[in-house]
Write a protein that holds these residues in place. Structure first.
Motif, PDB file in Angstrom:
ATOM      1  N   GLY A 162       1.681  14.793  81.552  1.00  0.00           N
ATOM      2  CA  GLY A 162       2.547  13.678  81.948  1.00  0.00           C
ATOM      3  C   GLY A 162       2.855  12.711  80.822  1.00  0.00           C
ATOM      4  N   ARG A 191       6.794  24.026  91.942  1.00  0.00           N
ATOM      5  CA  ARG A 191       5.522  24.605  92.379  1.00  0.00           C
ATOM      6  C   ARG A 191       5.364  24.555  93.905  1.00  0.00           C
ATOM      7  N   THR A 192       5.813  23.453  94.509  1.00  0.00           N
ATOM      8  CA  THR A 192       5.592  23.286  95.950  1.00  0.00           C
ATOM      9  C   THR A 192       6.441  24.244  96.782  1.00  0.00           C
ATOM     10  N   GLU A 193       7.450  24.867  96.171  1.00  0.00           N
ATOM     11  CA  GLU A 193       8.265  25.830  96.919  1.00  0.00           C
ATOM     12  C   GLU A 193       7.772  27.265  96.695  1.00  0.00           C
ATOM     13  N   ALA A 202       8.472  21.284  82.939  1.00  0.00           N
ATOM     14  CA  ALA A 202       8.756  20.219  83.913  1.00  0.00           C
ATOM     15  C   ALA A 202       9.361  20.824  85.175  1.00  0.00           C
ATOM     16  N   GLN A 203      10.266  21.769  84.993  1.00  0.00           N
ATOM     17  CA  GLN A 203      10.907  22.405  86.133  1.00  0.00           C
ATOM     18  C   GLN A 203       9.898  23.245  86.930  1.00  0.00           C
ATOM     19  N   ILE A 241      17.116  24.015  84.115  1.00  0.00           N
ATOM     20  CA  ILE A 241      17.535  23.121  83.034  1.00  0.00           C
ATOM     21  C   ILE A 241      17.729  23.911  81.739  1.00  0.00           C
ATOM     22  N   ASN A 286       9.537  21.705  77.206  1.00  0.00           N
ATOM     23  CA  ASN A 286       9.417  20.657  78.221  1.00  0.00           C
ATOM     24  C   ASN A 286      10.322  20.940  79.414  1.00  0.00           C
ATOM     25  N   ALA A 287      11.552  21.371  79.139  1.00  0.00           N
ATOM     26  CA  ALA A 287      12.514  21.601  80.225  1.00  0.00           C
ATOM     27  C   ALA A 287      12.016  22.684  81.173  1.00  0.00           C
ATOM     28  N   THR A 340       3.594  17.902  78.450  1.00  0.00           N
ATOM     29  CA  THR A 340       4.373  17.795  79.692  1.00  0.00           C
ATOM     30  C   THR A 340       3.429  17.824  80.887  1.00  0.00           C
ATOM     31  N   MET A 394       6.671  22.730  87.146  1.00  0.00           N
ATOM     32  CA  MET A 394       5.782  21.817  87.888  1.00  0.00           C
ATOM     33  C   MET A 394       6.464  21.316  89.153  1.00  0.00           C
ATOM     34  N   GLU A 395       7.747  21.029  89.007  1.00  0.00           N
ATOM     35  CA  GLU A 395       8.514  20.477  90.128  1.00  0.00           C
ATOM     36  C   GLU A 395       8.686  21.511  91.246  1.00  0.00           C
TER      37      GLU A 395
END
Lengths: 338, 153
Positions: free
Chosen positions: B83, B115-117, B109-110, B130, B105-106, B80, B112-113
């Motif tokens: 990529g 991370r910016t917050e 992936a979440q 998820i 993966n769920a 994951t 990684m997404e």
């Protein structure tokens, strides 16, 4: 008494049609690899655009598109009366942050993926109404921010339905002006939010096709024009399925557009090579295709008069879960060679 | 005529739904099932191979099972992060989503997404967006099974 510049039920016409004096189209690498790759002003290969987040990247795409358009028009932001912008992030934050950095008086717009044509309509109204000399209209979308906003994390292992579209990464901007050379905006038709009961958030084309149809039919009835008076009717992001649906629905209304009817979401990608399924979508879809390819075709004299119809699916991330169906919207603007 | 716009709204919606269903492309179920079977079977075979290996190395059966899960989870998380997982899942579908690899993966992936917050309000708060329902309903079923066992044993 009907309003002086209104035609029929939903259409306005401009006495002194505002000109699109410059445009800017910035896209990501996937869009650049598509059939329209050479029509864009700038390609940003890095999905992060050198920033820390996709949201910042999207804001920079928007700023890039505006700056390219301003440069081409030889204008500084101080010479612009109003900045109309929108995007798909929560509370249209990409536009708000770009507006902060660009420093122009800003009206934030949200019409989902129809925002570019909504902006052209509002901008042309401001100019022809005598409230502005120059207006910049810009929108952006980013496949990763949109997926994050509306669907799954990008690295999540899911099988995308065949009806699903691919959000365009990019931004498009135009400078509308009271005087100057360039294609002009002569009419605009403001659409209704139309809902024929589609609730599948992975099939926006089906949700939006009835709205696009309604706006096109309304435009033709309001102006008394036939489809043959347009060289091209181009919708924003219905995609392959949505375009076919709309073509048949238009026939149900008695209008056959046949081969003069296409869609920006179909033009921008090659579905076989690029695995985009139903086509492109997102605010930037209609914006980069209009600001690039369509305007170039008009300027080259290959198209004389185009009816552009921005299309949007009016949902948020929760409304389908709450059992709401998805209303669609279509805003049309006539762009003519002068 | 696909949709008769002179008819009442309910009728228009029904006609339109039939039209959309007729025109929308359907996924190729047979191909998807074959892919899911092959990849899911491959993962199960790898899992069995790992289990046999760990047992042969002298681990007790419970620990060998746990180590197998750890290796599969790590592999899915790594793929994951690189990529690659979503590219595999595009073809393998349920074959790679249903095993423990899908759960890993769920979550990754979440993470990684989000991370910016930030680590706390981003990753920490959204890690289970998820995967959470799987845990919630897994716990509910376990609880019901326990209750059933308590009442009827």
């Amino acid at each position: 008494m009907p309003a002086a510049k209104k035609l029929g039920q939903q259409t306005v016409f401009f006495q002194n049609p505002p000109a699109i004096i410059a445009s800017g189209a910035v896209v990501g690498s996937k869009e650049a690899e598509g059939p329209l790759g050479k029509t864009f002003d700038r390609v940003i290969d890095d999905p992060y655009h050198g920033e820390k987040s996709w949201e910042r990247a999207e804001r920079r795409l928007l700023e890039d598109a505006v700056q390219i358009a301003l440069q081409k028009a030889n204008l500084s932001p101080q010479q612009v009366d109003f900045f109309l912008a929108g995007d798909l992030e929560n509370q249209t934050e990409a536009s708000a942050l770009a507006a902060r950095d660009l420093g122009m008086p800003y009206l934030g717009l949200y019409g989902a993926c129809s925002t570019f044509y909504e902006g052209i309509t509002v901008g042309a109204v401001l100019i022809d109404g005598g409230f502005a000399e120059r207006v910049v209209v810009a929108v952006s979308s980013h496949c990763c921010t949109a997926e994050k906003q509306f669907r799954f994390p990008t690295e999540q292992g899911v099988q995308r339905p065949l009806t699903q579209s691919w959000t365009v990464t990019g931004a498009g901007a135009v400078v509308l002006a009271a005087g100057g050379s360039g294609p002009v905006v002569t009419h605009a038709t403001i659409g209704k939010a139309i809902d024929l009961g589609q609730g599948d958030p992975s099939n926006f084309g089906a949700a939006m096709a009835p709205a696009a149809t309604d706006t096109i039919v309304r435009h033709l009835l309001d102006t008394g024009r036939g489809p043959k008076e347009y060289d091209l009717v181009v919708t924003g992001d219905l995609g392959i399925i949505g375009r076919d649906l709309a073509e048949e629905l238009l026939k149900d209304h008695g209008f056959d557009l046949a081969d003069r009817f296409t869609d920006c979401g179909i033009l921008i990608y090659d579905p076989q090579k690029q695995d985009t399924h139903a086509g492109g979508s997102g605010c930037a879809c209609s914006a980069v295709v209009t600001a690039g390819y369509i305007l170039q075709q008009i300027q080259a004299g290959k198209l004389q008069r185009v009816l552009g119809v921005g299309t949007g699916a009016l949902l948020n991330a929760d409304s389908p879960k709450q059992g709401e169906t998805i209303p669609g919207i279509g805003h049309a603007a006539v762009i003519e060679r002068r | 005529m696909r949709v008769d716009f002179t008819k009442p709204a309910g009728m228009q919606r029904k006609q339109y739904r039939d039209f959309v269903d007729g025109i929308s492309p359907k996924p190729n179920v047979l191909v998807n099932v074959v892919w899911a079977f092959l990849v899911g079977g491959l993962i199960a075979t790898i899992g069995q191979g790992l289990l046999t290996l760990f047992l042969a190395l002298g681990l007790p059966v419970l620990e060998a099972g746990a180590m197998t899960a750890v290796v599969l989870i790590f592999s899915a998380a790594l793929l994951t992060g690189l990529g690659v997982f979503d590219d595999i899942a595009k073809y393998a579908g349920a074959g790679v989503i249903v095993p423990i690899t899908g759960f890993a993966n769920a979550m990754v992936a979440q993470a990684m997404e989000a991370r910016t917050e930030g680590l706390v309000l981003g990753v920490g708060a959204r890690l289970f967006t998820i995967a959470g329902p799987v845990l919630v309903f897994g716990l509910v079923v376990a609880w019901l099974a326990g209750l059933f066992y308590f009442l009827f044993r």
